[in-house]
Design a protein around this motif. Structure first.
Motif, mmCIF file in Angstrom:
data_model
loop_
_atom_site.group_PDB
_atom_site.id
_atom_site.type_symbol
_atom_site.label_atom_id
_atom_site.label_comp_id
_atom_site.label_asym_id
_atom_site.label_seq_id
_atom_site.Cartn_x
_atom_site.Cartn_y
_atom_site.Cartn_z
ATOM 1 N N PRO A 42 0.822 -1.221 0.000
ATOM 2 C CA PRO A 42 0.000 0.000 0.000
ATOM 3 C C PRO A 42 0.854 1.267 0.000
ATOM 4 N N GLU A 43 2.072 1.175 0.515
ATOM 5 C CA GLU A 43 2.961 2.337 0.517
ATOM 6 C C GLU A 43 3.270 2.819 -0.900
ATOM 7 N N SER A 44 3.205 1.894 -1.865
ATOM 8 C CA SER A 44 3.553 2.233 -3.242
ATOM 9 C C SER A 44 2.642 3.320 -3.806
ATOM 10 N N LYS A 45 1.337 3.199 -3.564
ATOM 11 C CA LYS A 45 0.393 4.208 -4.067
ATOM 12 C C LYS A 45 0.601 5.543 -3.373
ATOM 13 N N GLN A 46 0.912 5.496 -2.091
ATOM 14 C CA GLN A 46 1.152 6.728 -1.340
ATOM 15 C C GLN A 46 2.394 7.443 -1.860
ATOM 16 N N ILE A 47 3.425 6.662 -2.111
ATOM 17 C CA ILE A 47 4.669 7.228 -2.635
ATOM 18 C C ILE A 47 4.432 7.847 -4.011
ATOM 19 N N GLU A 48 3.709 7.119 -4.865
ATOM 20 C CA GLU A 48 3.420 7.610 -6.213
ATOM 21 C C GLU A 48 2.638 8.916 -6.163
ATOM 22 N N SER A 49 1.647 8.990 -5.262
ATOM 23 C CA SER A 49 0.828 10.192 -5.126
ATOM 24 C C SER A 49 1.659 11.376 -4.643
ATOM 25 N N GLN A 50 2.509 11.138 -3.642
ATOM 26 C CA GLN A 50 3.334 12.222 -3.104
ATOM 27 C C GLN A 50 4.372 12.691 -4.122
ATOM 28 N N THR A 53 2.582 14.889 -6.711
ATOM 29 C CA THR A 53 2.304 16.225 -6.175
ATOM 30 C C THR A 53 3.567 17.077 -6.175
ATOM 31 N N GLN A 117 12.271 10.916 -4.086
ATOM 32 C CA GLN A 117 11.885 9.530 -4.313
ATOM 33 C C GLN A 117 12.622 8.592 -3.367
ATOM 34 N N LEU A 120 11.235 8.911 0.148
ATOM 35 C CA LEU A 120 9.918 8.281 0.317
ATOM 36 C C LEU A 120 10.017 6.752 0.266
#
Length: 209
Positions: A42-50, A53, A117, A120
């Motif tokens: 799940p961290e992958s989507k959070q990292i991608e989103s951050q 941004t 990157q 994160l």
């Protein structure tokens, strides 16, 4: 002197004995795809989103600098023929400075995005490493190799040596979803930086998007 020789002999014997024991011990080698496991976390989507941004913020700053350059370059070209030599040289110097500023910001932004990157990803990679260690210990794997990359450490291995799903299950993640691209830094280059007019004429045209 005799004591030293005996100590060296004992050390040598211990080394030989340990090496022989290691040679007789069965090796169990496993492998995993770090990219695949990361894409399931799940961290992958959070990292991608951050990252997206942060990249957008950098792009907007770069576009603002580029727009300012374009505006001043177009104004220069329209009025260059009516400018005195001194004013023309001053405008060309200003445009050169703006172009240099854009190029420097672009390089700095790319480096900043790479660093963001890495920052994160570090907690996720640390978590993955810890889980791999646990899975390897629990299942008796002596070594675990990474099968990713253009030059992977693993070139061939049996299916039952792949511990990727075991690692995911250990983290409470159900394996099976199609792996997505790892959070890669986006480019911050909106367009080519136009050349600065020189020579007091309007021969060089500003590139437009």
């Amino acid at each position: 002197m005799n004591k030293i020789r005996l100590a060296l002999a004992a050390a040598a014997l211990t080394f030989v004995t340990s090496t022989a024991a290691l040679a007789q011990a069965p090796l169990k080698i496993g492998y995993t795809s770090v990219e695949y496991v990361l894409s399931q976390m799940p961290e992958s989507k959070q990292i991608e989103s951050q990252l997206k941004t942060y990249s957008t913020q950098l792009e907007n700053q770069l576009k603002s600098k580029y727009s300012d350059y374009q505006t001043k370059a177009e104004a220069y070209q329209k009025g260059a023929s009516a400018m005195t030599e001194v004013v023309r040289a001053d405008k060309e110097k200003e445009l050169t400075g703006l172009q240099t500023s854009i190029q420097e910001f672009q390089r700095s932004a790319d480096q900043s995005l790479q660093q963001k990157q890495q920052s994160l990803l570090k907690p996720a990679l640390d978590k993955l490493q810890k889980t791999i260690d646990q899975v390897a210990d629990e299942n008796g794997y002596t070594y675990v190799l990474n099968s990713d990359g253009a030059s992977p450490v693993l070139l061939h291995g049996p299916k039952d040596g792949d511990i990727s799903d075991l690692v995911l299950k250990k983290m409470g993640i159900t394996p099976g979803a199609a792996p997505t691209a790892a959070a890669a830094p986006a480019t911050t280059t909106p367009a080519s930086t136009p050349a600065v007019p020189t020579g007091g004429a309007t021969k060089t045209k500003t590139k437009k998007k």
